[in-house]
Design a protein around this motif. Structure first.
Motif, short mmCIF file in Angstrom:
data_model
loop_
_atom_site.label_atom_id
_atom_site.label_comp_id
_atom_site.label_asym_id
_atom_site.label_seq_id
_atom_site.Cartn_x
_atom_site.Cartn_y
_atom_site.Cartn_z
N ARG A 21 43.95 9.19 -43.61
CA ARG A 21 42.52 9.02 -43.89
C ARG A 21 42.25 9.07 -45.40
O ARG A 21 41.45 8.29 -45.92
CB ARG A 21 41.71 10.10 -43.16
N LEU A 22 42.92 9.97 -46.09
CA LEU A 22 42.70 10.07 -47.54
C LEU A 22 43.24 8.84 -48.27
O LEU A 22 42.68 8.42 -49.29
CB LEU A 22 43.36 11.33 -48.09
N ASP A 32 31.08 12.73 -54.95
CA ASP A 32 30.63 12.20 -53.66
C ASP A 32 31.81 11.88 -52.75
O ASP A 32 31.77 12.15 -51.53
CB ASP A 32 29.75 10.97 -53.85
N SER A 33 32.85 11.28 -53.32
CA SER A 33 34.03 10.93 -52.53
C SER A 33 34.72 12.19 -52.01
O SER A 33 35.15 12.25 -50.85
CB SER A 33 35.00 10.10 -53.37
N MET A 34 34.80 13.20 -52.84
CA MET A 34 35.42 14.46 -52.42
C MET A 34 34.59 15.13 -51.32
O MET A 34 35.13 15.68 -50.36
CB MET A 34 35.58 15.39 -53.61
N ASP A 40 37.14 16.16 -43.07
CA ASP A 40 38.54 15.97 -42.70
C ASP A 40 39.40 17.17 -43.08
O ASP A 40 40.30 17.56 -42.34
CB ASP A 40 39.08 14.70 -43.37
N LEU A 41 39.12 17.77 -44.25
CA LEU A 41 39.87 18.97 -44.63
C LEU A 41 39.57 20.11 -43.66
O LEU A 41 40.47 20.85 -43.26
CB LEU A 41 39.53 19.37 -46.06
N LYS A 42 38.31 20.22 -43.28
CA LYS A 42 37.95 21.25 -42.30
C LYS A 42 38.65 20.99 -40.97
O LYS A 42 39.11 21.94 -40.29
CB LYS A 42 36.43 21.25 -42.10
N PRO A 82 53.35 10.55 -56.08
CA PRO A 82 52.95 10.33 -57.47
C PRO A 82 52.05 9.12 -57.68
O PRO A 82 51.35 9.04 -58.69
CB PRO A 82 54.30 10.14 -58.18
N CYS A 83 52.06 8.21 -56.72
CA CYS A 83 51.24 7.00 -56.83
C CYS A 83 49.81 7.21 -56.34
O CYS A 83 48.98 6.30 -56.49
CB CYS A 83 51.90 5.85 -56.06
N LYS A 84 49.53 8.35 -55.76
CA LYS A 84 48.19 8.63 -55.23
C LYS A 84 47.42 9.54 -56.19
O LYS A 84 48.02 10.28 -56.98
CB LYS A 84 48.28 9.29 -53.86
#
Length: 308
Positions: A21-22, A32-34, A40-42, A82-84
């Motif tokens: 998803r991320l 806003d994106s965070m 989803d983190l919850k 590393p690419c994210k």
């Protein structure tokens, strides 16, 4: 203080599902994106077995356990590409009575070390009552960053990251003084992984006086300049001198100037060289140069005092 996100999320996500998803478009530089990723983190935190499964897999292969994890043992790296522009980790927060704290003390867990952040991160309490923090705010753009400078800290509150609580720590705004959890606790983080921490400063704060204590993030350029000044030839010196006058980062300009000063044995010549920093546009360079000049002058002033 960090933004507290009220979410009644009841979904349960697997770690791999959260990563998928991320990967669809999270921008960790954007609040806003965070905030959109908070649910989803919850949902991952609602998965009460995934972390134990991760740790069990790591323990099965000690030769590669936590390879690439450059943090202290407090951190369990969950995902790093590393690419994210993000990575995932779990943080362990012992209480003052836990054996690990008795053995190592508070430093590996950054307890009692007030600091800001030059990156965003989203966090959720996963296990236990959570570590405590005294929260402050400040205006990064109004701070040059030299030790002893007022940060204009504004105290907000003391609170704990208890289980299920989701918070967004904002780069260049939030300062916290972390305090031991009442019982062993664990948090999960979505961390910003961009170039911002490389080109901006992170500070340790003295909350008693409200001033900058020191810079805490690493700047490899500073180390390279010191080595170059120590072993370089005249061509190297010319390059360092150019950096001291032209580099866009004021901390690098001062580091270059200071490294040139390290090559000069005569105190008067060193002071003359450091005086160049007093004409810099940056208050950081000017104040740091002033402190360096005071250090050079200090032994002579002490001798003058003895013979006065």
């Amino acid at each position: 203080m960090p933004i507290v996100i009220d979410t009644e999320e009841t979904r349960v996500l697997q770690l791999e599902e959260l990563i998928e998803r991320l990967d669809r478009g999270l921008d960790t530089r954007c609040h806003d994106s965070m905030l959109e990723a908070a649910g989803d983190l919850k949902a991952l935190s609602n998965n009460r077995t995934f972390l134990a499964d991760v740790v069990a897999r790591e323990l099965k292969d000690l030769a590669t356990m936590q390879r690439g994890n450059t943090y202290t043992p407090q951190v369990v790296m969950l995902h790093l590409d590393p690419c994210k522009n993000y990575f995932l980790r779990a943080n362990i927060w012992p209480s003052a009575n836990d054996a690990v704290m008795q053995a190592s003390g508070p430093d590996p867990f950054f307890y009692h070390k007030p600091h800001d952040h030059n990156f965003n991160f989203l966090t959720v309490g996963y296990h236990g009552p959570g570590y405590w923090s005294d929260y402050y705010e400040y205006d990064y753009d109004k701070v040059a960053g030299y030790p002893g400078e007022s940060m204009g800290l504004r105290f907000v509150e003391r609170s704990a990251l208890n289980r299920g609580k989701v918070m967004l720590y904002r780069a260049f705004v939030d300062v916290h003084d972390q305090l031991p959890a009442d019982e062993l606790s664990i948090s999960l983080n979505i961390m910003e992984n961009t170039l911002r921490p490389v080109v901006t400063d992170q500070y340790a704060a003295d909350t008693a006086t409200g001033v900058v204590k020191k810079m805490v993030n690493r700047n490899n350029m500073v180390c390279v300049l010191s080595v170059a000044a120590a072993i370089g030839d005249e061509n190297t010196v010319d390059i360092i001198d150019h950096i001291a006058h032209k580099h866009v980062n004021p901390r690098v300009r001062f580091a270059a100037l200071k490294s040139l000063g390290s090559r000069v044995a005569d105190p008067d010549q060193r002071i003359e060289l450091m005086m160049q920093g007093m004409n810099d546009d940056s208050a950081l360079v000017r104040e740091s140069s002033r402190v360096e000049i005071q250090k050079v002058n200090a032994p002579r002033q002490e001798i003058e005092h003895v013979f006065a």
